[in-house]
Design an enzyme around this catalytic site. Sequence first.
Site, PDB file in Angstrom:
ATOM      1  CB  CYS A   1      -1.018  -0.779   5.296  1.00  0.00           C
ATOM      2  SG  CYS A   1       0.699  -1.208   4.907  1.00  0.00           S
TER       3      CYS A   1
ATOM      4  CD  GLU B   1      -1.427  -2.357   1.993  1.00  0.00           C
ATOM      5  OE1 GLU B   1      -2.245  -3.083   2.581  1.00  0.00           O
ATOM      6  OE2 GLU B   1      -0.194  -2.616   1.985  1.00  0.00           O
TER       7      GLU B   1
END
Length: 351
Positions: free
Chosen positions: A89, A53
């Site tokens: 994330c 990510e």
Amino acid sequence: MNVAEKYMIRCIQLAKMGAGDVAPNPMVGAVLVYQNKIIGEGYHQKYGEAHAEVNCINNVDKKAKSLIEKSTIYVSLEPCAHHGKTPPCADLIIKNKIKKVVIGCQDIYKEVAGKGIEKLQNADVEVITGVLEKECKELNKRFFTFHQKQRPYIILKWAQSINGKIGANDNERILISNDYSNRLVHKWRSEESAILVGTNTGLKDNPSLTTRFWKGNNPVRIVIDKELKLPSSANLFSKEANTVIFNLVKNAVEGNIRFIKVEKDNFFQEMLLSLYKLNIQSVLVEGGAKTLQSFIDSGLWDEARVITNQNVVIENGTAAPDMKKFSWSKHETIFDDSISYYENCIQQNNK
């Protein structure tokens, strides 16, 4: 194929680029999409470094930064919600005001396991899960097996003649598979955490068990040498890679070599538990026949890769292992080598 599946396929393609470099973390890919156009993509490239990510968002062109909060992020595995070697994330997604997340499958690791999804939902992020879930779990079968069964994912590999022999009965070494298949085997080695052989293979073949025919990491070398018969001059003890020796004699660490003593009873189960504790997520078992058969008989294997050379016949040789309760997965041919891939039916049914 719907739109979500199309972008999830891309996530899986990206994730595979991290094979051999991210374990014991899972392989993960991510894409950021604005109005049916990918504006950013990334994957987890190396253990301890940025997750998919992060790389995905960082790869968005400066001119498109304002579009991030209006986009949907697709990710093959649930975003993490805990502080490990990198920040969560899920927090990054929330910080960037991304309002929709499409996830391939939920993480099984106890520090995540639904917590990433919960954190996103609590921040009013729309979360869609289960897109190509089977394919995303298959991508990380090593990771899931490691955490579910507390043992490495076990891959058996051997090469055999057309008449089902894996070697000669004398000490002569016979090369069965062709040069192209040998290169493929070294690629396989680079994708696994460790590679394992028994005493007889160590003595007869004196292997190095490295990835010298493929660009990639050398796996940890594992040797079952119960009575410590291997000489100190063996290639398995070189400094090219770390080596773990499972034996019945001693515990010790000598340079890059670790000796681990296990009890004779339940030898394989204890060995695999030790490998789990060492954070070794997958093992490629390359022989010999006795060692391979022991894994098969105990049921402690997940898949097998068998290379058969159609032009090699070995008279009075060592018989190939006897497979039990397996299902055929796929098949490929590399010139005169035929490669069959199998799955353990029992392990598959227990998933």
